[in-house]
Motif scaffolding. Structure first.
Motif, short mmCIF file in Angstrom:
data_model
loop_
_atom_site.label_atom_id
_atom_site.label_comp_id
_atom_site.label_asym_id
_atom_site.label_seq_id
_atom_site.Cartn_x
_atom_site.Cartn_y
_atom_site.Cartn_z
N LEU A 71 58.08 -43.86 13.78
CA LEU A 71 58.80 -43.39 12.59
C LEU A 71 59.32 -42.00 12.90
N ILE A 72 60.59 -41.77 12.64
CA ILE A 72 61.17 -40.46 12.86
C ILE A 72 61.66 -39.92 11.53
N GLY A 73 61.10 -38.79 11.14
CA GLY A 73 61.51 -38.11 9.92
C GLY A 73 62.50 -37.02 10.30
N THR A 74 63.71 -37.10 9.74
CA THR A 74 64.80 -36.21 10.17
C THR A 74 65.06 -35.06 9.20
N GLY A 75 64.05 -34.64 8.48
CA GLY A 75 64.21 -33.52 7.56
C GLY A 75 64.49 -34.00 6.15
N ALA A 76 65.25 -33.21 5.39
CA ALA A 76 65.52 -33.53 3.99
C ALA A 76 66.39 -34.77 3.82
N ASP A 77 67.23 -35.03 4.79
CA ASP A 77 68.15 -36.16 4.73
C ASP A 77 68.01 -37.03 5.97
N ILE A 78 68.45 -38.26 5.86
CA ILE A 78 68.43 -39.16 7.00
C ILE A 78 69.56 -38.76 7.96
N ALA A 79 69.32 -38.93 9.24
CA ALA A 79 70.31 -38.62 10.26
C ALA A 79 70.39 -39.80 11.23
N VAL A 80 71.50 -39.93 11.88
CA VAL A 80 71.69 -40.97 12.89
C VAL A 80 71.35 -40.36 14.25
N LEU A 81 70.42 -41.01 14.96
CA LEU A 81 70.04 -40.53 16.29
C LEU A 81 71.09 -40.94 17.32
N PRO A 82 71.17 -40.20 18.42
CA PRO A 82 72.08 -40.59 19.49
C PRO A 82 71.74 -41.98 20.01
N LEU A 94 59.55 -49.83 21.99
CA LEU A 94 59.20 -49.24 20.70
C LEU A 94 60.22 -49.62 19.62
N ALA A 95 59.72 -50.12 18.52
CA ALA A 95 60.57 -50.28 17.34
C ALA A 95 60.68 -48.89 16.73
N CYS A 96 61.83 -48.57 16.18
CA CYS A 96 62.05 -47.22 15.66
C CYS A 96 62.66 -47.31 14.27
N GLU A 97 62.11 -46.54 13.35
CA GLU A 97 62.66 -46.45 12.00
C GLU A 97 62.94 -44.97 11.71
N VAL A 98 64.17 -44.68 11.36
CA VAL A 98 64.58 -43.31 11.07
C VAL A 98 64.81 -43.17 9.57
N SER A 99 64.24 -42.11 8.99
CA SER A 99 64.41 -41.87 7.57
C SER A 99 64.23 -40.37 7.31
N ALA A 100 64.45 -39.96 6.08
CA ALA A 100 64.14 -38.58 5.70
C ALA A 100 62.63 -38.39 5.89
N THR A 101 62.22 -37.16 6.14
CA THR A 101 60.82 -36.88 6.47
C THR A 101 59.84 -37.35 5.39
N ARG A 102 60.13 -37.09 4.13
CA ARG A 102 59.18 -37.51 3.08
C ARG A 102 58.96 -39.02 3.10
N ALA A 103 60.03 -39.79 3.27
CA ALA A 103 59.91 -41.26 3.33
C ALA A 103 59.15 -41.68 4.59
N ALA A 104 59.41 -41.02 5.70
CA ALA A 104 58.70 -41.34 6.94
C ALA A 104 57.20 -41.08 6.79
N VAL A 105 56.83 -40.00 6.13
CA VAL A 105 55.41 -39.68 5.90
C VAL A 105 54.76 -40.76 5.05
N ARG A 106 55.42 -41.18 4.00
CA ARG A 106 54.84 -42.24 3.15
C ARG A 106 54.59 -43.51 3.96
N THR A 107 55.58 -43.92 4.74
CA THR A 107 55.44 -45.13 5.56
C THR A 107 54.35 -44.95 6.61
N TYR A 108 54.31 -43.80 7.25
CA TYR A 108 53.30 -43.49 8.26
C TYR A 108 51.89 -43.63 7.67
N ASN A 109 51.67 -43.04 6.52
CA ASN A 109 50.35 -43.11 5.90
C ASN A 109 49.95 -44.54 5.56
N VAL A 110 50.89 -45.34 5.08
CA VAL A 110 50.59 -46.75 4.78
C VAL A 110 50.23 -47.49 6.06
#
Length: 126
Positions: A71-82, A94-110
């Motif tokens: 899970l990659i949290g990209t700060g306040a907003d979602i960003a597209v990785l290179p 590796l499967a990768c999911e990119v989202s805003a950091t707060r959403a990434a933290v919620r998913t990570y904890n679950v």
């Protein structure tokens, strides 16, 4: 001790996303963070979320055999990785999911609570 050498020797759930950092494992950390099986450590990506490279994610790539999803949290907003970064992660299995950091933290904890093989690279909110 260099910033990227500081770590908690456990993969800890994130208790809170703070301005500029995180709270986890009964401590707080200023700056970005990476959670891996067996450790939680400072993370210092070299550029913006749009510039996250495979080199920035080297700690995860080194543990690709024991991680299924990143899970990659990209700060306040979602960003597209290179695309090159996404290709490297995919090539490592590796499967990768990119989202805003707060959403990434919620998913990570679950996923941690489900004992999933997960890692998270979380950019601090600025």
């Amino acid at each position: 001790m260099a910033e990227d050498e500081r770590f908690l020797p456990a993969q800890a759930p994130i208790d809170a996303v703070l301005d500029g950092g995180f709270r986890f494992g009964e401590m707080s950390h200023q700056g970005s963070l990476i959670g891996l099986p067996g450790r939680t450590q400072a993370w210092t990506p070299k550029g913006t979320a749009f510039e996250i490279s495979a080199q920035d994610l080297a700690p995860v790539l080194e543990m690709a055999e024991v991680v299924d999803i990143l899970l990659i949290g990209t700060g306040a907003d979602i960003a597209v990785l290179p695309q090159s970064t996404l290709d490297t992660l995919r090539g490592a299995g590796l499967a990768c999911e990119v989202s805003a950091t707060r959403a990434a933290v919620r998913t990570y904890n679950v996923l941690l609570s489900e004992d999933r093989r997960v890692a998270a690279a979380l950019m601090a909110l600025t």
